[in-house]
Design a protein around this motif. Sequence first.
Motif, mmCIF file in Angstrom:
data_model
loop_
_atom_site.group_PDB
_atom_site.id
_atom_site.type_symbol
_atom_site.label_atom_id
_atom_site.label_comp_id
_atom_site.label_asym_id
_atom_site.label_seq_id
_atom_site.Cartn_x
_atom_site.Cartn_y
_atom_site.Cartn_z
ATOM 1 N N ALA A 32 27.589 30.238 41.388
ATOM 2 C CA ALA A 32 28.453 30.082 42.555
ATOM 3 C C ALA A 32 27.659 29.609 43.761
ATOM 4 O O ALA A 32 28.083 28.709 44.495
ATOM 5 N N ASP A 33 26.486 30.221 43.985
ATOM 6 C CA ASP A 33 25.682 29.861 45.148
ATOM 7 C C ASP A 33 25.142 28.443 45.041
ATOM 8 O O ASP A 33 25.058 27.716 46.043
ATOM 9 N N VAL A 34 24.788 28.025 43.834
ATOM 10 C CA VAL A 34 24.295 26.658 43.644
ATOM 11 C C VAL A 34 25.392 25.652 43.953
ATOM 12 O O VAL A 34 25.176 24.668 44.683
ATOM 13 N N VAL A 35 26.584 25.887 43.417
ATOM 14 C CA VAL A 35 27.696 24.970 43.667
ATOM 15 C C VAL A 35 28.037 24.955 45.152
ATOM 16 O O VAL A 35 28.297 23.891 45.743
ATOM 17 N N TRP A 36 28.020 26.125 45.782
ATOM 18 C CA TRP A 36 28.310 26.215 47.214
ATOM 19 C C TRP A 36 27.278 25.439 48.033
ATOM 20 O O TRP A 36 27.637 24.698 48.966
ATOM 21 N N LEU A 37 26.018 25.559 47.679
ATOM 22 C CA LEU A 37 24.965 24.844 48.408
ATOM 23 C C LEU A 37 25.062 23.334 48.204
ATOM 24 O O LEU A 37 24.704 22.555 49.097
ATOM 25 N N MET A 38 25.554 22.910 47.063
ATOM 26 C CA MET A 38 25.691 21.475 46.791
ATOM 27 C C MET A 38 26.826 20.846 47.585
ATOM 28 O O MET A 38 26.908 19.613 47.688
ATOM 29 N N ARG A 39 27.714 21.663 48.126
ATOM 30 C CA ARG A 39 28.830 21.172 48.937
ATOM 31 C C ARG A 39 29.633 20.118 48.169
ATOM 32 O O ARG A 39 29.924 19.028 48.667
#
Length: 317
Positions: A32-39
């Motif tokens: 989730a955090d990776v996808v969120w950081l990728m915007r």
Amino acid sequence: MALDAGRLFHLAWRHAGAVPAPVLRGVTVVAADVVWLMRTGGVQQLTRNLARARPTASPRELRRLARAGMRSYMRYYGEAFVMRHATPEQVEARVRVVGYDETRELVAAGVTPVIALSHQGNWDLAGVYASVHIAPVLTVAERLEPPELYEEFKAFREDLGMEILTAGDPGVFRSLLRAAQKPGRIVCLLADRDLSHRGVEVDYLGARARVAAGPAALAVSTGAPLMAAGIYYERLTGARRAAAGTPWGIVIRFHPSIPVPAEGTTKERVQVVTQRWVDDLAGDIRAHPQDWHMLQKVFVEDLDAARYARTVQKSES
């Protein structure tokens, strides 16, 4: 060589049950955090949607809310991959129902209610719980791409005891009409997106949006009682957490049934009833925005204006 989405989901459903639960939860948080950081585009749209639920939030607060929303969304997938392995006792411990008395009385009296849902919490967990503790669930699923991914989800839900119709297939609404007029089940419809191009434009969280007409059309056509049900996560503690085998459970909040106007055209009555269930679910989304898993465009101002005009023209012809 990259794996396609259908293959990835197949592998997850096949092997996730062998992964220790804390590890799986950790993986979903990291993902989730990776996808969120990728915007990604989905994260950006989720943030825009959440801005309607929390119009006074600052940009920083919206970013944090979107991050919590992605963690909730990935938690749903992590739970889906291992739900086949949950015992009936665990499923029961993971679910708490609120405002359920009216629905229970209707089912006991042999009446099939129609339940309008939004993409909140873990609707599959709600479905398997309802199929055991309320009545067998009949629902309509969006056809996903690639086809292998859709077949995985369809088989998953059918294994959990739900009957699945596919959006866009011939005769779906007729099947729902027949089901709503017979006892022995509940009809649950995820309806906060219009997939048919025959939807209803409503006020949703203070903005115009187009949602599915199905729940209200069933109620108007058959007289079946219609109510909304919000679904959101809650932290579990103590004995309930131990029984559930997870720190997370869900709440299913049943709203009172919606009266159908006796006067007006069918279209006008569907419009009124649709706005009522949307208002009920909007309150749940405002209270628990992080559990609203809406990464798609639903609000009119986010849509392509020319394409939307064609959709409206098609629905009115």
